[in-house]
Design an enzyme around this catalytic site. Structure first.
Site, PDB file in Angstrom:
ATOM      1  N   CYS A   1       1.009  -0.705  -0.212  1.00 13.57           N
ATOM      2  CA  CYS A   1       0.182   0.049  -0.120  1.00 13.57           C
ATOM      3  C   CYS A   1       0.663   1.305  -0.118  1.00 13.57           C
ATOM      4  O   CYS A   1       1.762   1.360  -0.422  1.00 13.57           O
ATOM      5  CB  CYS A   1      -0.902  -0.133   0.863  1.00 13.57           C
ATOM      6  SG  CYS A   1      -0.113  -0.066   2.852  1.00 13.57           S
ATOM      7  N   GLN A   2       0.195   2.227   0.584  1.00 11.52           N
ATOM      8  CA  GLN A   2       1.123   3.383   0.400  1.00 11.52           C
ATOM      9  C   GLN A   2       2.698   3.038   1.123  1.00 11.52           C
ATOM     10  O   GLN A   2       3.486   3.744   1.143  1.00 11.52           O
ATOM     11  CB  GLN A   2       0.042   4.651   0.563  1.00 11.52           C
ATOM     12  CG  GLN A   2       1.286   5.844   0.339  1.00 11.52           C
ATOM     13  CD  GLN A   2       1.328   6.127  -1.301  1.00 11.52           C
ATOM     14  OE1 GLN A   2       0.810   5.522  -1.865  1.00 11.52           O
ATOM     15  NE2 GLN A   2       2.509   7.211  -1.494  1.00 11.52           N
TER      16      GLN A   2
END
Length: 123
Positions: A85-86
Site C-alpha cells: 500500500c502507500q
C-alpha cells in the site's frame, strides 16, 4: 485514574499480541527481497484506484483493501501473495484478512510504495 492506567496497559498488551501473531503469517520484505519474488507471485496493490492510477509497481493488480472481501475470488490461495500500500498499514490489514481466509504465503513490502525505487506505471 486507575481505570485509565489499566485501559492503557490493556491496549499495549493487545498491540504487542497482534504484532507477534502477525509475524507468524506475514513476512515483511525489503525492496530487494520483494523484487526477487514478486514476479512469481500475485502482486496486489491494496490502495484505492485513484492512488493506483497515479503510479503503481509494474505488473501489480489493484484490489483495494475496502473491496478485498468481495474480490477474494480473484486471488489464488495456492500462490504467494505480495502486498503493498502507500506505507504498510493497509497491506498489513489485508494480510490479516487473507490469513483468516486460509492464505498462508503472504508477503509485504517494507515501507510501502512510497519507499519503492523500481519501475512504476502511471495512467
Amino acid at each position: 485514574m486507575e481505570f485509565l492506567v489499566i485501559a492503557i496497559v490493556a491496549l499495549l498488551v493487545v498491540g504487542v499480541f497482534r504484532y507477534f501473531r502477525q509475524k507468524n503469517y506475514l513476512k515483511v520484505l525489503t525492496e530487494q527481497q520483494f523484487r526477487e519474488g514478486y514476479r512469481k507471485a500475485q502482486l496486489i496493490d491494496v490502495r484505492e484506484p485513484q492512488e493506483f492510477d497515479k503510479g503503481h509497481i509494474l505488473g501489480a493488480r489493484n484490489i483495494p483493501l475496502t473491496q478485498m472481501k468481495q474480490r477474494l475470488i480473484e486471488m489464488r490461495p495456492d500462490k504467494p501473495v505480495y502486498l503493498y500500500c502507500q506505507s504498510g498499514s493497509r497491506s498489513a490489514r489485508a494480510a490479516q484478512l487473507l490469513n483468516k481466509k486460509g492464505y498462508t504465503d503472504i508477503y509485504q513490502l517494507k515501507g510501502g510504495f512510497k519507499k519503492w525505487t523500481g519501475k512504476i506505471k502511471a495512467k
